[in-house]
Design a protein around this motif. Sequence first.
Motif, PDB file in Angstrom:
ATOM      1  N   GLY A 149       0.779  -1.230   0.000  1.00  0.00           N
ATOM      2  CA  GLY A 149       0.000   0.000   0.000  1.00  0.00           C
ATOM      3  C   GLY A 149       0.807   1.273   0.000  1.00  0.00           C
ATOM      4  N   LEU A 150       2.096   1.181  -0.320  1.00  0.00           N
ATOM      5  CA  LEU A 150       2.965   2.353  -0.354  1.00  0.00           C
ATOM      6  C   LEU A 150       3.148   2.831  -1.786  1.00  0.00           C
ATOM      7  CD1 LEU A 150       5.675   1.110   2.174  1.00  0.00           C
ATOM      8  CD2 LEU A 150       3.823   2.716   2.629  1.00  0.00           C
ATOM      9  N   PRO A 151       3.392   4.121  -2.008  1.00  0.00           N
ATOM     10  CA  PRO A 151       3.564   4.622  -3.373  1.00  0.00           C
ATOM     11  C   PRO A 151       4.870   4.133  -4.000  1.00  0.00           C
ATOM     12  CG  PRO A 151       4.023   6.358  -1.795  1.00  0.00           C
ATOM     13  CD  PRO A 151       3.486   5.203  -1.005  1.00  0.00           C
ATOM     14  N   ALA A 152       4.857   3.965  -5.311  1.00  0.00           N
ATOM     15  CA  ALA A 152       6.061   3.560  -6.031  1.00  0.00           C
ATOM     16  C   ALA A 152       7.088   4.687  -6.020  1.00  0.00           C
ATOM     17  CB  ALA A 152       5.720   3.170  -7.462  1.00  0.00           C
ATOM     18  N   VAL A 153       8.349   4.320  -6.068  1.00  0.00           N
ATOM     19  CA  VAL A 153       9.445   5.296  -6.024  1.00  0.00           C
ATOM     20  C   VAL A 153      10.265   5.178  -7.303  1.00  0.00           C
ATOM     21  CG1 VAL A 153      11.513   6.044  -4.797  1.00  0.00           C
ATOM     22  CG2 VAL A 153       9.553   5.179  -3.508  1.00  0.00           C
ATOM     23  N   ASN A 154      10.552   6.305  -7.907  1.00  0.00           N
ATOM     24  CA  ASN A 154      11.422   6.327  -9.085  1.00  0.00           C
ATOM     25  C   ASN A 154      12.868   6.396  -8.594  1.00  0.00           C
ATOM     26  OD1 ASN A 154      12.508   6.516 -11.604  1.00  0.00           O
ATOM     27  ND2 ASN A 154      11.437   8.379 -12.197  1.00  0.00           N
ATOM     28  N   TRP A 155      13.410   5.246  -8.247  1.00  0.00           N
ATOM     29  CA  TRP A 155      14.696   5.177  -7.559  1.00  0.00           C
ATOM     30  C   TRP A 155      15.834   5.787  -8.365  1.00  0.00           C
ATOM     31  CZ3 TRP A 155      14.221   3.443  -2.649  1.00  0.00           C
ATOM     32  CH2 TRP A 155      13.108   2.650  -2.346  1.00  0.00           C
ATOM     33  N   ILE A 156      15.837   5.574  -9.682  1.00  0.00           N
ATOM     34  CA  ILE A 156      16.974   5.973 -10.506  1.00  0.00           C
ATOM     35  C   ILE A 156      16.907   7.447 -10.883  1.00  0.00           C
ATOM     36  CG2 ILE A 156      18.191   5.493 -12.679  1.00  0.00           C
ATOM     37  CD1 ILE A 156      17.248   2.642 -12.488  1.00  0.00           C
ATOM     38  N   ASN A 157      15.732   8.030 -10.952  1.00  0.00           N
ATOM     39  CA  ASN A 157      15.582   9.422 -11.364  1.00  0.00           C
ATOM     40  C   ASN A 157      15.011  10.273 -10.234  1.00  0.00           C
ATOM     41  OD1 ASN A 157      16.439   9.138 -14.160  1.00  0.00           O
ATOM     42  ND2 ASN A 157      14.573   7.963 -14.454  1.00  0.00           N
ATOM     43  N   SER A 158      15.592  10.164  -9.067  1.00  0.00           N
ATOM     44  CA  SER A 158      15.173  10.953  -7.914  1.00  0.00           C
ATOM     45  C   SER A 158      16.361  11.076  -6.965  1.00  0.00           C
ATOM     46  CB  SER A 158      13.976  10.292  -7.215  1.00  0.00           C
ATOM     47  OG  SER A 158      14.360   9.052  -6.650  1.00  0.00           O
ATOM     48  N   GLY A 159      16.099  11.640  -5.796  1.00  0.00           N
ATOM     49  CA  GLY A 159      17.170  11.770  -4.813  1.00  0.00           C
ATOM     50  C   GLY A 159      17.703  10.445  -4.324  1.00  0.00           C
ATOM     51  N   TRP A 160      16.930   9.371  -4.547  1.00  0.00           N
ATOM     52  CA  TRP A 160      17.388   8.039  -4.151  1.00  0.00           C
ATOM     53  C   TRP A 160      18.476   7.493  -5.080  1.00  0.00           C
ATOM     54  CZ3 TRP A 160      15.924   6.019   0.387  1.00  0.00           C
ATOM     55  CH2 TRP A 160      14.753   6.484   0.975  1.00  0.00           C
ATOM     56  N   SER A 161      18.704   8.157  -6.201  1.00  0.00           N
ATOM     57  CA  SER A 161      19.625   7.614  -7.204  1.00  0.00           C
ATOM     58  C   SER A 161      21.054   7.492  -6.664  1.00  0.00           C
ATOM     59  CB  SER A 161      19.618   8.494  -8.454  1.00  0.00           C
ATOM     60  OG  SER A 161      19.938   9.830  -8.125  1.00  0.00           O
ATOM     61  N   VAL A 162      21.478   8.459  -5.825  1.00  0.00           N
ATOM     62  CA  VAL A 162      22.835   8.379  -5.282  1.00  0.00           C
ATOM     63  C   VAL A 162      22.975   7.177  -4.357  1.00  0.00           C
ATOM     64  CG1 VAL A 162      22.299   9.939  -3.364  1.00  0.00           C
ATOM     65  CG2 VAL A 162      24.652   9.698  -4.135  1.00  0.00           C
ATOM     66  N   GLY A 163      21.921   6.849  -3.614  1.00  0.00           N
ATOM     67  CA  GLY A 163      21.950   5.650  -2.775  1.00  0.00           C
ATOM     68  C   GLY A 163      22.040   4.385  -3.595  1.00  0.00           C
ATOM     69  N   TYR A 238      26.529   5.672 -16.282  1.00  0.00           N
ATOM     70  CA  TYR A 238      26.137   5.878 -17.678  1.00  0.00           C
ATOM     71  C   TYR A 238      25.169   4.789 -18.144  1.00  0.00           C
ATOM     72  CZ  TYR A 238      26.570   6.090 -22.766  1.00  0.00           C
ATOM     73  OH  TYR A 238      26.301   6.155 -24.106  1.00  0.00           O
ATOM     74  N   GLN A 239      25.478   3.539 -17.837  1.00  0.00           N
ATOM     75  CA  GLN A 239      24.603   2.454 -18.261  1.00  0.00           C
ATOM     76  C   GLN A 239      23.307   2.404 -17.460  1.00  0.00           C
ATOM     77  OE1 GLN A 239      26.812  -1.212 -18.263  1.00  0.00           O
ATOM     78  NE2 GLN A 239      27.963  -0.654 -20.092  1.00  0.00           N
ATOM     79  N   LEU A 240      23.350   2.940 -16.244  1.00  0.00           N
ATOM     80  CA  LEU A 240      22.162   2.920 -15.400  1.00  0.00           C
ATOM     81  C   LEU A 240      21.184   4.028 -15.775  1.00  0.00           C
ATOM     82  CD1 LEU A 240      20.974   1.430 -12.891  1.00  0.00           C
ATOM     83  CD2 LEU A 240      22.002   3.223 -11.489  1.00  0.00           C
ATOM     84  N   ALA A 241      21.700   5.229 -16.096  1.00  0.00           N
ATOM     85  CA  ALA A 241      20.811   6.374 -16.311  1.00  0.00           C
ATOM     86  C   ALA A 241      21.096   7.166 -17.574  1.00  0.00           C
ATOM     87  CB  ALA A 241      20.883   7.307 -15.105  1.00  0.00           C
ATOM     88  N   GLY A 242      22.085   6.782 -18.382  1.00  0.00           N
ATOM     89  CA  GLY A 242      22.322   7.457 -19.652  1.00  0.00           C
ATOM     90  C   GLY A 242      23.256   8.654 -19.554  1.00  0.00           C
ATOM     91  N   ASN A 243      23.314   9.442 -20.672  1.00  0.00           N
ATOM     92  CA  ASN A 243      24.215  10.593 -20.756  1.00  0.00           C
ATOM     93  C   ASN A 243      23.888  11.671 -19.736  1.00  0.00           C
ATOM     94  OD1 ASN A 243      26.024   9.896 -22.823  1.00  0.00           O
ATOM     95  ND2 ASN A 243      24.508  10.353 -24.386  1.00  0.00           N
ATOM     96  N   TYR A 244      22.602  11.895 -19.524  1.00  0.00           N
ATOM     97  CA  TYR A 244      22.163  12.957 -18.621  1.00  0.00           C
ATOM     98  C   TYR A 244      21.322  12.338 -17.508  1.00  0.00           C
ATOM     99  CZ  TYR A 244      23.760  16.001 -22.354  1.00  0.00           C
ATOM    100  OH  TYR A 244      24.549  16.650 -23.286  1.00  0.00           O
ATOM    101  N   PRO A 245      21.976  11.798 -16.494  1.00  0.00           N
ATOM    102  CA  PRO A 245      21.241  11.140 -15.408  1.00  0.00           C
ATOM    103  C   PRO A 245      20.600  12.169 -14.478  1.00  0.00           C
ATOM    104  CG  PRO A 245      23.577  11.166 -14.913  1.00  0.00           C
ATOM    105  CD  PRO A 245      23.429  11.774 -16.279  1.00  0.00           C
ATOM    106  N   ASP A 246      19.996  11.680 -13.422  1.00  0.00           N
ATOM    107  CA  ASP A 246      19.445  12.574 -12.411  1.00  0.00           C
ATOM    108  C   ASP A 246      20.550  13.464 -11.864  1.00  0.00           C
ATOM    109  OD1 ASP A 246      17.081  13.108 -10.448  1.00  0.00           O
ATOM    110  OD2 ASP A 246      18.829  12.802  -9.163  1.00  0.00           O
ATOM    111  N   ARG A 247      20.180  14.703 -11.501  1.00  0.00           N
ATOM    112  CA  ARG A 247      21.183  15.680 -11.080  1.00  0.00           C
ATOM    113  C   ARG A 247      21.976  15.234  -9.860  1.00  0.00           C
ATOM    114  NH1 ARG A 247      20.285  19.559  -7.416  1.00  0.00           N
ATOM    115  NH2 ARG A 247      21.206  21.084  -8.840  1.00  0.00           N
ATOM    116  N   HIS A 248      21.484  14.271  -9.087  1.00  0.00           N
ATOM    117  CA  HIS A 248      22.194  13.800  -7.901  1.00  0.00           C
ATOM    118  C   HIS A 248      23.349  12.860  -8.247  1.00  0.00           C
ATOM    119  CE1 HIS A 248      18.256  15.058  -6.258  1.00  0.00           C
ATOM    120  NE2 HIS A 248      18.966  15.413  -5.210  1.00  0.00           N
ATOM    121  N   ILE A 249      23.341  12.270  -9.436  1.00  0.00           N
ATOM    122  CA  ILE A 249      24.425  11.357  -9.836  1.00  0.00           C
ATOM    123  C   ILE A 249      25.103  11.841 -11.119  1.00  0.00           C
ATOM    124  CG2 ILE A 249      23.555   9.307  -8.668  1.00  0.00           C
ATOM    125  CD1 ILE A 249      22.344   8.407 -11.316  1.00  0.00           C
TER     126      ILE A 249
END
Length: 298
Positions: A149-163, A238-249
């Motif tokens: 019952g918890l909301p989905a998290v966009n792990w790779i394109n959010s602040g969680w990406s650095v973790g 690069y392989q996880l998020a591409g050329n322009y990943p989330d600003r945290h990574i």
Amino acid sequence: MMRILKRTTGKTPQQKREALAGLLFALPSLAGFALFFVIPFFMSLYYCFTEGIGGTRFAGFKNFESLLSSESFLLAAKNTLIFNGVAVPLIILVSLGFALLLNTGIKGLSFYRSSFILPLVVPVASVILVWQILFHERGALSQLLKHFGLPAVNWINSGWSVGVLVLLYIWKNCGYNVVLFLAGLNSIPREYYESARIDGAGPWTCFTRITLPFLAPTGFFVLVLSIINSLKVFRESYQLAGNYPDRHIYMLQNFMNNNFANLNYQRLSAAAFLLFVIIGLMVFALFRFEAKLGRDLE
């Protein structure tokens, strides 16, 4: 008399032939090093102080001024510093913890050693595929959260990406550090621990007074190796998020790769030279600290 003088003041013909033979054997390696490292380094250094693509002209420190005023470069530098400050201490602590656990005489030690080394030989593309299945917005972990019952998290394109990237870095490089720490622990004579226990020393005293001092050279090597590997995390990012990943990574390697794709060689060269200077100063400081620590332990 002349023969004795010749032996004392210069090399003998045999020594000269051996030196020439050694130079000839080393020549292919030296040529490759000069072709792929020395010459490109000086070409890059030349580009740092020029502008223009075809007809280059001297620009002084203009490229460095532009670089230090660039928001994307400052963001990449900050993210790289944060990543190293978090990932390197964590991987050392985790590796040392696993090494101490395996050093207690656990059964199946060879199996666990092989298990820890396995991530190093698995292709990165396969690892990234598994990571994307786990941490994608619609991946396995998000579906598990939805199940409760918890909301989905966009792990790779959010602040969680650095973790996610730190976790990937630790999983990928922890095994080799564990093996190095195990080798260092096995080199410590067991008599020291037995004598300390006879004198009434507890586990914590043995760890701080025996294990850590004798493990310091291995720990220093693991630290330098971990820093080097952390600066190569661009491949995974690069392989996880591409050329322009989330600003945290968005790392310095992403910045330089994008400038290379945009043919901005002057800016790329200036960033690479600054990174070279910073890494050189860091390694120099670490070696000075290790030498001081070695003198204190003596």
